[in-house]
Design a protein around this motif. Structure first.
Motif, PDB file in Angstrom:
ATOM      1  N   GLN A   5      39.414  47.739  43.462  1.00  0.00           N
ATOM      2  CA  GLN A   5      39.536  48.156  42.067  1.00  0.00           C
ATOM      3  C   GLN A   5      40.993  48.053  41.599  1.00  0.00           C
ATOM      4  O   GLN A   5      41.272  47.551  40.502  1.00  0.00           O
ATOM      5  CB  GLN A   5      39.023  49.601  41.945  1.00  0.00           C
ATOM      6  CG  GLN A   5      39.053  50.192  40.569  1.00  0.00           C
ATOM      7  CD  GLN A   5      38.419  51.572  40.537  1.00  0.00           C
ATOM      8  OE1 GLN A   5      37.248  51.710  40.219  1.00  0.00           O
ATOM      9  NE2 GLN A   5      39.170  52.599  40.880  1.00  0.00           N
ATOM     10  N   HIS A  54      40.464  56.763  38.014  1.00  0.00           N
ATOM     11  CA  HIS A  54      39.261  55.933  38.149  1.00  0.00           C
ATOM     12  C   HIS A  54      38.623  56.222  39.513  1.00  0.00           C
ATOM     13  O   HIS A  54      38.649  55.376  40.410  1.00  0.00           O
ATOM     14  CB  HIS A  54      39.609  54.444  38.022  1.00  0.00           C
ATOM     15  CG  HIS A  54      40.271  54.088  36.730  1.00  0.00           C
ATOM     16  ND1 HIS A  54      41.618  54.275  36.515  1.00  0.00           N
ATOM     17  CD2 HIS A  54      39.759  53.569  35.566  1.00  0.00           C
ATOM     18  CE1 HIS A  54      41.913  53.882  35.286  1.00  0.00           C
ATOM     19  NE2 HIS A  54      40.816  53.454  34.696  1.00  0.00           N
ATOM     20  N   TYR A  63      46.364  55.740  39.318  1.00  0.00           N
ATOM     21  CA  TYR A  63      45.234  54.942  38.829  1.00  0.00           C
ATOM     22  C   TYR A  63      43.956  55.323  39.580  1.00  0.00           C
ATOM     23  O   TYR A  63      42.884  55.428  38.975  1.00  0.00           O
ATOM     24  CB  TYR A  63      45.543  53.460  39.016  1.00  0.00           C
ATOM     25  CG  TYR A  63      44.449  52.551  38.503  1.00  0.00           C
ATOM     26  CD1 TYR A  63      44.371  52.215  37.160  1.00  0.00           C
ATOM     27  CD2 TYR A  63      43.477  52.038  39.368  1.00  0.00           C
ATOM     28  CE1 TYR A  63      43.361  51.388  36.682  1.00  0.00           C
ATOM     29  CE2 TYR A  63      42.463  51.214  38.894  1.00  0.00           C
ATOM     30  CZ  TYR A  63      42.412  50.897  37.553  1.00  0.00           C
ATOM     31  OH  TYR A  63      41.406  50.095  37.091  1.00  0.00           O
ATOM     32  N   ASP A  64      44.069  55.543  40.902  1.00  0.00           N
ATOM     33  CA  ASP A  64      42.902  55.954  41.684  1.00  0.00           C
ATOM     34  C   ASP A  64      42.337  57.268  41.183  1.00  0.00           C
ATOM     35  O   ASP A  64      41.116  57.445  41.085  1.00  0.00           O
ATOM     36  CB  ASP A  64      43.281  56.093  43.169  1.00  0.00           C
ATOM     37  CG  ASP A  64      43.433  54.749  43.850  1.00  0.00           C
ATOM     38  OD1 ASP A  64      42.955  53.738  43.297  1.00  0.00           O
ATOM     39  OD2 ASP A  64      44.037  54.706  44.942  1.00  0.00           O
ATOM     40  N   TRP A  67      42.828  45.575  38.772  1.00  0.00           N
ATOM     41  CA  TRP A  67      43.656  46.112  37.685  1.00  0.00           C
ATOM     42  C   TRP A  67      45.009  45.407  37.642  1.00  0.00           C
ATOM     43  O   TRP A  67      45.489  45.002  36.587  1.00  0.00           O
ATOM     44  CB  TRP A  67      43.834  47.617  37.868  1.00  0.00           C
ATOM     45  CG  TRP A  67      44.707  48.246  36.818  1.00  0.00           C
ATOM     46  CD1 TRP A  67      44.542  48.192  35.458  1.00  0.00           C
ATOM     47  CD2 TRP A  67      45.896  48.997  37.044  1.00  0.00           C
ATOM     48  NE1 TRP A  67      45.541  48.876  34.828  1.00  0.00           N
ATOM     49  CE2 TRP A  67      46.391  49.394  35.769  1.00  0.00           C
ATOM     50  CE3 TRP A  67      46.570  49.409  38.185  1.00  0.00           C
ATOM     51  CZ2 TRP A  67      47.547  50.155  35.628  1.00  0.00           C
ATOM     52  CZ3 TRP A  67      47.724  50.179  38.046  1.00  0.00           C
ATOM     53  CH2 TRP A  67      48.199  50.542  36.779  1.00  0.00           C
ATOM     54  N   GLN A 113      38.480  51.271  46.476  1.00  0.00           N
ATOM     55  CA  GLN A 113      39.675  51.651  45.728  1.00  0.00           C
ATOM     56  C   GLN A 113      40.680  50.505  45.695  1.00  0.00           C
ATOM     57  O   GLN A 113      41.283  50.210  44.653  1.00  0.00           O
ATOM     58  CB  GLN A 113      40.309  52.897  46.344  1.00  0.00           C
ATOM     59  CG  GLN A 113      39.500  54.169  46.136  1.00  0.00           C
ATOM     60  CD  GLN A 113      40.038  55.336  46.947  1.00  0.00           C
ATOM     61  OE1 GLN A 113      40.683  55.158  47.977  1.00  0.00           O
ATOM     62  NE2 GLN A 113      39.784  56.547  46.491  1.00  0.00           N
TER      63      GLN A 113
END
Length: 319
Positions: free
Chosen positions: A259, A127, A123-124, A263, A256
């Motif tokens: 974020q 994004h 995911y990092d 999510w 991060q």
């Protein structure tokens, strides 16, 4: 059992090896029954009793442990650790782990954590936090941090009657140090904190702290979920945010993590989750509980919202 070996069995066997099995159906079938649940991607970096350790597994292990495989000594360290993991994992059948529910559950918990960490890493990558985003967040945090930190001493009581008595002693002219000496062995927390920003404290405490002058004490106890607080302001110190270059990595990690947390929360909000209630509830934090009659209160230091500067990413450490 030695804690390092225990970590090898659980984290190494389950998380580092089994978690790497998130591949295609063909890959899973191809590695069925294997200690390493990962399809071969070329030459092996080592072979242990016939089990090949692929280069991709070495790279993943090294990254997660901060090792550089281009450096001979660090590459050797990573391979040595993986060899140990495989050796221990190969003993799973001999130890009959599948027939021991507690061990199997511990390994499964570690595997799930490994899979989740890998998904969050993906995911990092999908994004990315850009340099401009980091610079903007640093500027925001630096502005919020301000240019002053506070030094204060706290007495945290687990009941209002004692807090009121101590406050009355102060109102009657007793020096704070004398009150502190009298109560510090009887309260939940008694200590000095330094380098604290008011925003790091629960709102009622932060507001009370900024209203004090040096050597002042809050006139009455302040209640939070931790108990009843008396705060004595020892002084303030000038603060200057470190340059971006020094904290860039920390700010990026914080962004991060924030974020990723958002999510995960969105996944939870879209999911159907049912939690089976326990027959008997257990306090999550025994330190918050009142002592038994005649007993001594357990210490529970004040938990700050964060500690890094400026406006730290996410730590939540306590003194």
């Amino acid at each position: 059992m030695n804690m390092r070996i225990r970590a090898l069995i659980l984290a190494g066997l389950a998380a580092t090896l089994a978690a790497c099995g998130a591949g295609s159906g063909d890959q899973v079938d191809a590695t069925k029954g294997s200690v390493i649940h990962l399809a071969s991607d070329g030459a092996a970096v080592a072979t242990v009793n016939g089990t090949a350790i692929p280069e991709s597994l070495l790279d993943a292990f090294a990254r997660s442990h901060g090792l550089d495989v281009k450096q001979p000594e660090q590459r050797k360290e990573a391979i040595d650790n993986l060899v140990q993991y495989v050796l221990v994992a190969q003993q799973a059948d001999k130890l009959k782990m599948r027939q021991q529910p507690d061990l199997a559950a511990m390994a499964e918990a570690a595997r799930l954590q490994g899979v989740a960490n890998a998904v969050l890493a993906a995911y990092d990558r999908a994004h990315p936090v850009t340099d401009q985003m980091v610079a903007d967040d640093y500027a925001r945090q630096a502005a919020e941090a301000g240019n002053v930190t506070y030094r204060f001493t706290q007495l945290l009581f687990n009941n209002k009657a004692d807090a009121d008595q101590a406050a009355a002693e102060l109102a009657g002219g007793k020096a704070f140090q004398d009150v502190y000496d009298e109560w510090h062995d009887k309260v939940v927390d008694a200590q000095q904190y330094s380098g604290v920003f008011p925003r790091q404290l629960p709102d009622p405490l932060g507001q009370a702290l900024t209203s004090l002058k040096p050597d002042d004490t809050t006139p009455r106890p302040i209640q939070t979920k931790l108990g009843w607080h008396l705060l004595h302001l020892d002084g303030t110190d000038d603060f200057k945010a470190p340059p971006l270059e020094q904290v860039e990595d920390k700010v990026r990690r914080g962004m991060q993590e924030k974020q990723a947390k958002a999510w995960v929360e969105s996944l939870k909000s879209d999911a159907r989750i049912t939690v089976t209630p326990q027959a008997q509830t257990v306090p999550l934090n025994p330190a918050d509980a009142s002592p038994e009659p005649g007993g001594t209160a357990k210490r529970a230091p004040l938990v700050l919202k964060d500690r890094a500067e400026p406006a730290p990413a996410r730590t939540g450490s306590s003194h």
